[in-house]
Scaffold this motif. Structure first.
Motif, mmCIF file in Angstrom:
data_model
loop_
_atom_site.group_PDB
_atom_site.id
_atom_site.type_symbol
_atom_site.label_atom_id
_atom_site.label_comp_id
_atom_site.label_asym_id
_atom_site.label_seq_id
_atom_site.Cartn_x
_atom_site.Cartn_y
_atom_site.Cartn_z
ATOM 1 N N LYS A 175 1.123 -1.238 -0.185
ATOM 2 C CA LYS A 175 0.151 -0.107 0.020
ATOM 3 C C LYS A 175 1.199 1.136 0.073
ATOM 4 N N SER A 176 0.700 2.136 -1.003
ATOM 5 C CA SER A 176 1.589 3.237 -1.119
ATOM 6 C C SER A 176 1.566 4.238 0.164
ATOM 7 N N GLY A 177 2.762 5.110 0.274
ATOM 8 C CA GLY A 177 2.798 6.020 1.435
ATOM 9 C C GLY A 177 1.976 7.251 0.521
ATOM 10 N N ALA A 178 1.954 8.360 1.486
ATOM 11 C CA ALA A 178 1.484 9.476 0.945
ATOM 12 C C ALA A 178 1.682 10.874 1.845
ATOM 13 N N PRO A 185 5.303 3.655 2.754
ATOM 14 C CA PRO A 185 4.230 2.543 2.195
ATOM 15 C C PRO A 185 4.116 1.354 3.183
ATOM 16 N N GLU A 186 3.309 0.752 3.213
ATOM 17 C CA GLU A 186 2.888 -0.480 4.010
ATOM 18 C C GLU A 186 3.083 -1.577 3.177
ATOM 19 N N ASP A 242 5.790 -1.641 8.443
ATOM 20 C CA ASP A 242 5.296 -0.404 8.482
ATOM 21 C C ASP A 242 3.989 -0.095 8.455
ATOM 22 N N LEU A 243 3.313 -0.629 9.202
ATOM 23 C CA LEU A 243 1.690 -0.583 9.249
ATOM 24 C C LEU A 243 1.179 0.785 9.247
ATOM 25 N N GLN A 244 0.511 1.075 8.385
ATOM 26 C CA GLN A 244 -0.230 2.525 8.538
ATOM 27 C C GLN A 244 -1.295 2.446 9.442
ATOM 28 N N LEU A 255 0.259 7.255 10.941
ATOM 29 C CA LEU A 255 1.673 7.233 11.076
ATOM 30 C C LEU A 255 2.074 5.608 10.905
ATOM 31 N N ASN A 256 3.374 5.373 10.761
ATOM 32 C CA ASN A 256 3.725 3.702 10.484
ATOM 33 C C ASN A 256 4.150 3.090 11.804
ATOM 34 N N ALA A 257 3.453 2.268 12.020
ATOM 35 C CA ALA A 257 3.719 1.182 13.163
ATOM 36 C C ALA A 257 5.035 0.502 12.652
#
Length: 235
Positions: free
Chosen positions: A128-131, A157-158, A189-191, A205-207
């Motif tokens: 899944k893309s970052g933003a 990204p996740e 990097d879970l969103q 945030l990214n876990a």
């Protein structure tokens, strides 16, 4: 593009995807704590994004009941921002563009001894893309802090990878349909969406990571002796 030939043990699918977006968000603060405050200056968040991907899958019938499916997707995302804080706030958004890319493969082995039975095991990866973050309250403290000179303003990204397997069967002259599966997936990097109670603002945030695993099953029973009756269940 698909290729299917009943005389060939191989089926092939190829595809592509393209998307382009433009968004402008105007945001203004109205509430400050429990008291009504004067309107803050407008924040303008101009954002653009471009997504491009290509994917393919190959199905190979190794022997009559055994099929191996292999696929991969390449994804490329570009995000652009032109955020300018209203005066007299300084502009510390020094990352006008971010690029993300990912390869996500998957592999499935399925055993289908007859038309009513299928057992499978799969390995899969996904992305899944970052933003960019949007919301003026997110950046207020950083812009007011002279020690902070750079605000990237985006989250990463996740990705996820893992296994699942199970079976799908139809029994008793197809009166009973039964599905069973087990799975285990690891997210990196879970969103996550977080509410900051100080600013009353939701941001992403990214876990670090998260593990999801479980068992699931469902059935549907439609007895031939009672037409129109179906009993369903799931756990």
């Amino acid at each position: 593009l698909t290729f299917q030939d009943p005389d060939s043990p191989i089926n092939l699918m190829l595809g592509g995807f393209y998307q382009k977006d433009k968004l402008v968000l105007l945001e203004q603060g109205v509430i400050n704590g429990a008291a009504l405050a004067p309107l803050s200056p407008y924040w303008r968040f101009p954002l653009r994004s471009q997504a491009l991907s290509a994917f393919g899958q190959l199905d190979w019938k190794i022997i009559e009941p055994l099929t191996l499916s292999a696929g991969v997707r390449y994804s490329q995302d570009k995000k652009y921002q032109d955020i300018v804080p209203p005066a007299p706030l300084p502009n510390k958004f020094t990352t006008p563009q971010v690029n993300f890319s990912n390869w996500s493969p998957e592999l499935t082995l399925s055993y289908k001894p007859n038309a009513d039975t299928n057992f499978y095991v799969s390995y899969k990866q996904a992305y899944k893309s970052g933003a960019y973050q949007i919301g003026y309250n997110i950046y207020g403290a950083a812009l007011a802090n002279p020690a902070i000179t750079d605000i990237p303003g985006f989250y990463e990204p996740e990705t996820v990878k893992g296994f699942d397997g199970g079976g799908k069967v139809r029994l008793f002259d197809r009166q009973l349909r039964l599905n069973l599966a087990a799975y285990s997936y690891l997210y990196s990097d879970l969103q996550l969406a977080r509410l900051d109670p100080a600013t009353i603002q939701i941001f992403i945030l990214n876990a670090s990571s998260a593990r999801v695993k479980g068992l699931e099953g469902d059935f549907a029973f439609s007895p031939a002796s009672l037409p129109g009756l179906t009993v369903n269940g799931a756990v």
